[in-house]
Design an enzyme around this catalytic site. Sequence first.
Site, PDB file in Angstrom:
ATOM      1  N   HIS A   1      39.878  56.518  57.894  1.00 59.14           N
ATOM      2  CA  HIS A   1      41.333  56.588  58.005  1.00 59.14           C
ATOM      3  C   HIS A   1      41.982  55.600  57.055  1.00 59.14           C
ATOM      4  O   HIS A   1      41.485  54.498  56.854  1.00 59.14           O
ATOM      5  CB  HIS A   1      41.816  56.332  59.436  1.00 59.14           C
ATOM      6  CG  HIS A   1      41.324  55.052  60.042  1.00 59.14           C
ATOM      7  ND1 HIS A   1      40.044  54.882  60.510  1.00 59.14           N
ATOM      8  CD2 HIS A   1      41.952  53.865  60.246  1.00 59.14           C
ATOM      9  CE1 HIS A   1      39.904  53.656  60.987  1.00 59.14           C
ATOM     10  NE2 HIS A   1      41.037  53.016  60.830  1.00 59.14           N
TER      11      HIS A   1
ATOM     12  N   HIS B   1      45.455  53.528  56.521  1.00 57.99           N
ATOM     13  CA  HIS B   1      46.714  53.085  57.118  1.00 57.99           C
ATOM     14  C   HIS B   1      47.775  53.056  56.019  1.00 57.99           C
ATOM     15  O   HIS B   1      47.514  52.540  54.929  1.00 57.99           O
ATOM     16  CB  HIS B   1      46.620  51.643  57.627  1.00 57.99           C
ATOM     17  CG  HIS B   1      45.621  51.387  58.701  1.00 57.99           C
ATOM     18  ND1 HIS B   1      45.988  51.159  60.010  1.00 57.99           N
ATOM     19  CD2 HIS B   1      44.273  51.281  58.678  1.00 57.99           C
ATOM     20  CE1 HIS B   1      44.900  50.918  60.737  1.00 57.99           C
ATOM     21  NE2 HIS B   1      43.851  50.989  59.956  1.00 57.99           N
TER      22      HIS B   1
HETATM   23  P1  AMP Z   1      40.947  50.181  62.156  1.00 60.19           P
HETATM   24  O1  AMP Z   1      40.898  48.763  62.643  1.00 60.19           O
HETATM   25  O2  AMP Z   1      41.212  50.297  60.680  1.00 60.19           O
HETATM   26  O3  AMP Z   1      39.748  50.984  62.613  1.00 60.19           O
HETATM   27  O4  AMP Z   1      42.241  50.797  62.842  1.00 60.19           O
HETATM   28  C1  AMP Z   1      42.211  51.696  63.914  1.00 60.19           C
HETATM   29  C2  AMP Z   1      43.652  52.033  64.211  1.00 60.19           C
HETATM   30  O5  AMP Z   1      43.662  53.194  65.027  1.00 60.19           O
HETATM   31  C3  AMP Z   1      44.422  50.959  64.982  1.00 60.19           C
HETATM   32  O6  AMP Z   1      45.566  50.590  64.209  1.00 60.19           O
HETATM   33  C4  AMP Z   1      44.809  51.630  66.288  1.00 60.19           C
HETATM   34  O7  AMP Z   1      46.077  51.255  66.746  1.00 60.19           O
HETATM   35  C5  AMP Z   1      44.753  53.096  65.912  1.00 60.19           C
HETATM   36  N1  AMP Z   1      44.486  54.025  67.001  1.00 60.19           N
HETATM   37  C6  AMP Z   1      43.489  53.973  67.906  1.00 60.19           C
HETATM   38  N2  AMP Z   1      43.549  55.036  68.748  1.00 60.19           N
HETATM   39  C7  AMP Z   1      44.617  55.787  68.352  1.00 60.19           C
HETATM   40  C8  AMP Z   1      45.205  57.001  68.803  1.00 60.19           C
HETATM   41  N3  AMP Z   1      44.711  57.685  69.863  1.00 60.19           N
HETATM   42  N4  AMP Z   1      46.279  57.492  68.150  1.00 60.19           N
HETATM   43  C9  AMP Z   1      46.789  56.813  67.092  1.00 60.19           C
HETATM   44  N5  AMP Z   1      46.281  55.657  66.618  1.00 60.19           N
HETATM   45  C10 AMP Z   1      45.211  55.142  67.232  1.00 60.19           C
END
Ligand code: AMP
Length: 139
Positions: free
Chosen positions: A102, A104
Site C-alpha cells: 500500500h 500512503h
Molecule cells: P503501514 O504501517 O504502512 O502498514 O500502514 C497501515 C495503515 O493501514 C495504517 O495507517 C492504518 O491506519 C491503516 N488501516 C488499517 N486497517 C484499515 C482499514 N480497515 N481501512 C483503512 N485503513 C486501515
Amino acid sequence: MSAAEQSVFAKIVRGELPCYKVFENDSVLAFLDINPLADGHTLIIPKRAAATIDQLPDEVNAELGRCVGVVARRILRVTGAAAYNVLQNNGASAGQEVPYVHYHVIPRKPGDGLGFRWHPGKRTAAEFEALQAAIASAE
Ligand code: AMP
C-alpha cells in the site's frame, strides 16, 4: 493463504470488509485510511495480493504508481493542501503493519505538526562505490 491474502486489505479487495473507497479500476483500489494522519490520508493498493512491492510484477507496480499520481491530484484539489508525503513501507522493520502493498498519500499543510525527520548517515567513497557496483550489477 499468504499473509497478504489473509490481511485486512485483501479482505477489502474481496469485498469481505468495507472501506471508504475513493478510486477503483481493474487493478488498483484506493480508500481512506481509517486512522488518518490528516484529512484525505488515502491508501492506494493493487488488487493483486502481495506483501511488498518487490513481489509484484513490474506492470502492476507501473499501474500502481500511475494511480498514486491520479489519486494525489484529487486529494490536493479536495483538501486544498499544496504538499503531501507518499509513504510506502515494505516489511515490519520498515514500519509496515499491514502485510499487503500500500502507498500512503498524506496531505500536508504548513504547521500541521505531523513532522517527518530521519537521521541521515555518512559513507566513504569506497563504501559508496562497493554498493554502487553491487546494486548496479544485481539481477
Ligand atoms: P503501514 O504501517 O504502512 O502498514 O500502514 C497501515 C495503515 O493501514 C495504517 O495507517 C492504518 O491506519 C491503516 N488501516 C488499517 N486497517 C484499515 C482499514 N480497515 N481501512 C483503512 N485503513 C486501515
